[in-house]
Every structure is written in structure tokens, then in C-alpha cells.
Motif scaffolding. Sequence first.
Motif, mmCIF file in Angstrom:
data_model
loop_
_atom_site.group_PDB
_atom_site.id
_atom_site.type_symbol
_atom_site.label_atom_id
_atom_site.label_comp_id
_atom_site.label_asym_id
_atom_site.label_seq_id
_atom_site.Cartn_x
_atom_site.Cartn_y
_atom_site.Cartn_z
ATOM 1 N N ASP A 94 1.487 6.927 10.437
ATOM 2 C CA ASP A 94 0.912 5.863 11.260
ATOM 3 C C ASP A 94 -0.173 5.078 10.512
ATOM 4 O OD1 ASP A 94 2.489 6.470 13.473
ATOM 5 O OD2 ASP A 94 1.044 7.936 14.238
ATOM 6 N N TYR A 95 -0.763 5.697 9.502
ATOM 7 C CA TYR A 95 -1.883 5.082 8.782
ATOM 8 C C TYR A 95 -1.508 4.692 7.348
ATOM 9 C CZ TYR A 95 -3.896 7.683 12.655
ATOM 10 O OH TYR A 95 -4.149 8.198 13.901
ATOM 11 N N LEU A 96 -0.669 5.519 6.723
ATOM 12 C CA LEU A 96 -0.327 5.274 5.318
ATOM 13 C C LEU A 96 0.378 3.943 5.123
ATOM 14 C CD1 LEU A 96 -0.407 6.535 2.480
ATOM 15 C CD2 LEU A 96 1.809 7.605 2.990
ATOM 16 N N GLN A 97 1.092 3.475 6.139
ATOM 17 C CA GLN A 97 1.846 2.224 6.013
ATOM 18 C C GLN A 97 0.946 1.024 5.698
ATOM 19 O OE1 GLN A 97 3.403 0.668 9.809
ATOM 20 N NE2 GLN A 97 2.155 2.189 10.896
ATOM 21 N N TYR A 98 -0.332 1.104 6.060
ATOM 22 C CA TYR A 98 -1.244 -0.025 5.873
ATOM 23 C C TYR A 98 -2.021 0.033 4.547
ATOM 24 C CZ TYR A 98 -0.431 -0.661 10.869
ATOM 25 O OH TYR A 98 0.155 -0.856 12.094
ATOM 26 N N VAL A 99 -1.948 1.150 3.853
ATOM 27 C CA VAL A 99 -2.780 1.331 2.656
ATOM 28 C C VAL A 99 -2.513 0.287 1.574
ATOM 29 C CG1 VAL A 99 -3.270 2.899 0.726
ATOM 30 C CG2 VAL A 99 -3.218 3.770 3.076
ATOM 31 N N PRO A 100 -1.262 -0.055 1.237
ATOM 32 C CA PRO A 100 -1.045 -1.061 0.181
ATOM 33 C C PRO A 100 -1.661 -2.421 0.503
ATOM 34 C CG PRO A 100 0.967 0.163 0.567
ATOM 35 C CD PRO A 100 0.026 0.545 1.664
ATOM 36 N N ALA A 101 -1.511 -2.889 1.747
ATOM 37 C CA ALA A 101 -2.086 -4.184 2.117
ATOM 38 C C ALA A 101 -3.602 -4.130 2.089
ATOM 39 C CB ALA A 101 -1.599 -4.601 3.500
ATOM 40 N N ALA A 102 -4.180 -3.016 2.570
ATOM 41 C CA ALA A 102 -5.634 -2.866 2.532
ATOM 42 C C ALA A 102 -6.145 -2.873 1.099
ATOM 43 C CB ALA A 102 -6.044 -1.570 3.240
ATOM 44 N N THR A 103 -5.352 -2.310 0.194
ATOM 45 C CA THR A 103 -5.732 -2.292 -1.225
ATOM 46 C C THR A 103 -5.790 -3.704 -1.794
ATOM 47 O OG1 THR A 103 -4.731 -0.105 -1.510
ATOM 48 C CG2 THR A 103 -5.106 -1.403 -3.500
ATOM 49 N N VAL A 104 -4.806 -4.529 -1.433
ATOM 50 C CA VAL A 104 -4.792 -5.918 -1.926
ATOM 51 C C VAL A 104 -6.061 -6.645 -1.508
ATOM 52 C CG1 VAL A 104 -3.655 -8.163 -1.758
ATOM 53 C CG2 VAL A 104 -2.283 -6.096 -1.984
ATOM 54 N N PHE A 105 -6.385 -6.591 -0.235
ATOM 55 C CA PHE A 105 -7.557 -7.326 0.249
ATOM 56 C C PHE A 105 -8.853 -6.725 -0.297
ATOM 57 C CE2 PHE A 105 -4.418 -8.508 3.565
ATOM 58 C CZ PHE A 105 -4.467 -9.886 3.373
ATOM 59 N N GLY A 106 -8.866 -5.424 -0.502
ATOM 60 C CA GLY A 106 -10.035 -4.806 -1.118
ATOM 61 C C GLY A 106 -10.258 -5.314 -2.531
ATOM 62 N N LEU A 107 -9.157 -5.416 -3.305
ATOM 63 C CA LEU A 107 -9.253 -5.921 -4.676
ATOM 64 C C LEU A 107 -9.655 -7.392 -4.690
ATOM 65 C CD1 LEU A 107 -6.080 -4.198 -6.178
ATOM 66 C CD2 LEU A 107 -8.456 -3.677 -6.760
ATOM 67 N N PHE A 147 -11.471 -9.035 -2.424
ATOM 68 C CA PHE A 147 -12.889 -9.151 -2.089
ATOM 69 C C PHE A 147 -13.783 -8.629 -3.213
ATOM 70 C CE2 PHE A 147 -11.333 -9.245 2.422
ATOM 71 C CZ PHE A 147 -11.867 -10.492 2.733
ATOM 72 N N ALA A 148 -13.237 -7.723 -4.035
ATOM 73 C CA ALA A 148 -14.004 -7.193 -5.164
ATOM 74 C C ALA A 148 -13.966 -8.133 -6.366
ATOM 75 C CB ALA A 148 -13.479 -5.822 -5.558
ATOM 76 N N GLY A 149 -13.174 -9.214 -6.271
ATOM 77 C CA GLY A 149 -13.109 -10.192 -7.348
ATOM 78 C C GLY A 149 -12.093 -9.896 -8.426
ATOM 79 N N ASN A 160 -2.436 -14.401 -7.007
ATOM 80 C CA ASN A 160 -2.938 -15.530 -6.225
ATOM 81 C C ASN A 160 -4.390 -15.308 -5.804
ATOM 82 O OD1 ASN A 160 -0.332 -16.987 -5.927
ATOM 83 N ND2 ASN A 160 0.244 -15.140 -4.783
ATOM 84 N N ASN A 161 -5.033 -16.390 -5.384
ATOM 85 C CA ASN A 161 -6.370 -16.245 -4.811
ATOM 86 C C ASN A 161 -6.247 -15.708 -3.385
ATOM 87 O OD1 ASN A 161 -5.846 -18.418 -3.010
ATOM 88 N ND2 ASN A 161 -6.508 -19.904 -4.550
ATOM 89 N N LEU A 162 -7.378 -15.411 -2.763
ATOM 90 C CA LEU A 162 -7.378 -14.761 -1.454
ATOM 91 C C LEU A 162 -6.661 -15.584 -0.396
ATOM 92 C CD1 LEU A 162 -8.301 -12.541 0.481
ATOM 93 C CD2 LEU A 162 -10.487 -13.768 0.722
ATOM 94 N N GLY A 163 -6.916 -16.897 -0.354
ATOM 95 C CA GLY A 163 -6.312 -17.733 0.675
ATOM 96 C C GLY A 163 -4.807 -17.766 0.597
ATOM 97 N N ARG A 164 -4.302 -17.994 -0.600
ATOM 98 C CA ARG A 164 -2.847 -18.076 -0.745
ATOM 99 C C ARG A 164 -2.192 -16.717 -0.526
ATOM 100 N NH1 ARG A 164 0.518 -20.832 -5.756
ATOM 101 N NH2 ARG A 164 2.564 -20.019 -5.188
ATOM 102 N N ALA A 165 -2.815 -15.637 -1.008
ATOM 103 C CA ALA A 165 -2.272 -14.302 -0.784
ATOM 104 C C ALA A 165 -2.184 -14.001 0.705
ATOM 105 C CB ALA A 165 -3.132 -13.262 -1.497
ATOM 106 N N THR A 166 -3.208 -14.415 1.448
ATOM 107 C CA THR A 166 -3.218 -14.183 2.892
ATOM 108 C C THR A 166 -2.086 -14.944 3.579
ATOM 109 O OG1 THR A 166 -5.623 -13.867 2.855
ATOM 110 C CG2 THR A 166 -4.605 -14.353 4.992
ATOM 111 N N LEU A 167 -1.855 -16.195 3.166
ATOM 112 C CA LEU A 167 -0.754 -16.972 3.730
ATOM 113 C C LEU A 167 0.595 -16.311 3.442
ATOM 114 C CD1 LEU A 167 -1.765 -20.683 2.976
ATOM 115 C CD2 LEU A 167 -1.580 -19.581 5.230
#
Length: 444
Positions: A82-95, A97-99, A104-111
Motif C-alpha cells: 500500500d505504501y511501496l507503490q509511491y516510493v519511486p514518485a516520492a524519490t523523483v520529487f525529493g531529488l 527539490f534537492a536540486g 526535466n525541471n520540476l514543472g515539466r516533470a510534474t506535468l
Amino acid sequence: MTKRLFIVPLLAPLLLKAQTQDSTLANNFSSDHPTFFQRDWVKKAVAPTILFGASAATWNDREKIRELRNRYIPTFRRHYDDYLQYVPAATVFGLKFAGVKGRNNLGRATLSYASSAAIMAIIVNSIKYTAKVERPDGSTKNSFPSGHTANAFNNASFLHKEYGLVNPAYSIGAYSAATFTALGRNLNNRHWISDVLAGAGIGILSSELGYFFIDKIYKNKGDYLGYKDRTSDKPSFLSLKVGTALSTTNFLKESELDDKKETGLEAGIEGAYFFTKNWGLGGTFSFTSFPVKGVSFELDDEPETYDIVTQSLGFLNFSVGPYFSHSLSDRLQLMVKGSMGYSSGASGKIFIKSDLIDTPTNELEIADYKPSNGFRWGGGTTLTYKFNNRIGITAYADYHRMNSTVKYTFNDIIADDDMDENLNAQAKEKMNYVGLGLKLTAFF
């Protein structure tokens, strides 16, 4: 959940290299006039197509596969999926925000991610509430396809696309998380094997479509281009295998529980690391299952026929050995291997079935059986057709030899003077078989 229960785990690294790289990457098969398999849309469709095909191929074996799960781990209940499925996406956004720069940049990756998630949700829910397949635990009728698995593989593809070329470890971790999410859905008895295979295909396809549409809007393949393709010219690989197991001996000849050779199924994960272009060391983790046809008998004073019903023979196998590879052409690759390892047998039950038996199922359990664990050895050969330098389809033929002592514990209703005081008996059996099938092979 069953036979292919163990094939699903480990889809991860397998599909790690199955995803297409940006058009700026070097391709060993590039030309001014690409062949059919060099076309970008074909390369993107290979992994989802194979997964959809595997889902269809396992549809009629779903209950047999679940039966094995119920025999090995009937009480398994863990909610990590139930939780592991979200880990890869959370890793992307963590990276992001860490610069840490990725594709892609954050905006385009989010789209791109939002588009992929929307496509995935539409496909999954449209099928779920149209097909109305009952879950293996009987709780609801929205089993097919697996939404958890689709989400996990969409998220894994997201991390792979954004950071896979920065460091391959991101891709390995992403698809490993997705694979163990899919495995968790099987282990928890929430989905059939067909559900998770289809879900994995939908997740990967949704990611490809989401990035396709956003790339069209931006009119390029990413904000930060120029990373080098790190594919090695050594044929190290990981593959997912599914095939038929043909026995060359009657597994229960001495036990007299079957008078025929068995035909079963096998599935697993195989990989090898090559130190040179020709020589490597590899191993296989697999499962084999052999349905037992059974025998019939009559009593002297009764006209009725009694059937002896034996649950299928199941084995978990692990083996290692040397691999030799030879390229027949740019597309065709031949490999041969030797192997030795260990096999663990699953316990099962034996029943007598007759219309004269006064039970709801007309069956009476008479014994439990358990093949002993032991040494196995063999060899095999494969022929791979490469769609590109990262992924191919492989035909394989393997031979395995092992001996096992099958131990029986009988109910006291059929005990006789030949059995010891614990109502036990045993028989030494030769269990040799040939495996024939296909593998989805990813090179790295």
C-alpha cells in the motif's frame, strides 16, 4: 496465486532496461532507414505488449497459481504494498527539490507525471468496473487489472525516465519497488497473477503516453539532454521466464500414485554477469509445478470406481553456473550454460474421491506428502532475438536432474501392517524434466 507467483517478483530489474531511452542516446542498431523494431513507438510498446500477452496467457491458470500460494503461505498478510507503490514518485520529487538535475525541471516533470497518472487512472478504472472480475479473496468484483501495480510501474517509469541516465541505480530501485508491490498484491491474495501482469503493462504504457504528449507540447525530449548511454557491450542480462516443464521420468512411479509422465509449468527470474563478451556467471530462481493425473481402482466387492487425487507437485529452485555467449549476428545471440543448485519441494495432500463418499465434495483426505529438498543439476541453451541493444525475446531449452524422497503421512483409516507406528511411508523418485519456453530479456 501460485505458479507464477514468483515470476512476478523481479519484474523490476527485468523491465529496467526495457524502457526506451531519449532519441539523443546512441543506438547500436541505428541507421538512416530504421527497421520496424527500431521505430520509436515500437520500442516503447515492446514491454507493455509482452506483459499484456503474459496476462492473457496466465488467465486460465490463475486458480492453480493461487493454490500454490495458499499451500506455501496461506496466512501471509502484509500491507507494505500500500505504501511501496509511491516510493519511486516520492524519490523523483525529493531529488527535484534537492536540486539534483534529471531529464526535466520540476514543472515539466510534474506535468508529465500528472498526465501519466490521469491516463493510468482512466484505463484501470474503465476496465475494472467493466470486466468485474472477482478478487481471489472473494471480497469485491474489481480485481482486474491491479491498480496498485499499475500505479507502482507508472511511478517506477517516472523515476527511470527522470533519473535513469543520471545513475542506473535509480532505475534498478524503481522497478524493484514496483515488482515487490506487484508481488505483495499476489502474496496478500488481493489479485490474480493476470491482474498484476496487466497492471504492470498499463503502468508502463501510461508513462510512455504521458511523456509523449508533454514532449509534443514542449517540442523536444527533455529540458536537460546530453547524458551518455551506458549500455555495455558485454551481454550481462536479467530475464523473466515462463514455459512448459516436460518430465522425462514418471515422478511418482515408485509411489504408484501416477502411471504417466507429468507436464507442468515453470516460471522464474534468470540473470548473469559477463566478465568478457563470451564468459559469465549467472543463476536462476524459479518455480515448477506438475499436476498429477492420478489413478483409479475398484474394490472386489463393489462396482464403484474410486479415484486417487493428488495435489500438484511444486518445487522452488535455485541454481548457479557458468554461461557462454556467442553473437550469431547483430540481432541473434546464442547462449549455453551449466547449472547446479538446490530444490525445495512443497507439501501436498492426497484424497480418495467417489460418489460413495459421504462428504460435500465426495472426497476423503487420506494422506499428506512432502518431497525432500536436495541437489539438482543440469544445463541449457537459449537463442535471443534483440529488438534493440537493450531488450529481446528469448527461446530457451533447459534440462534438470534431481532425486527426491517423497515422504507420506497417512490417516489411520487406511493404515496397514507395512507402515510404521507413526503411519509413515516413503518412496525414492527420479524427478528429471525439460523446460521449454520464452523469456523477456533485458541487457545492461
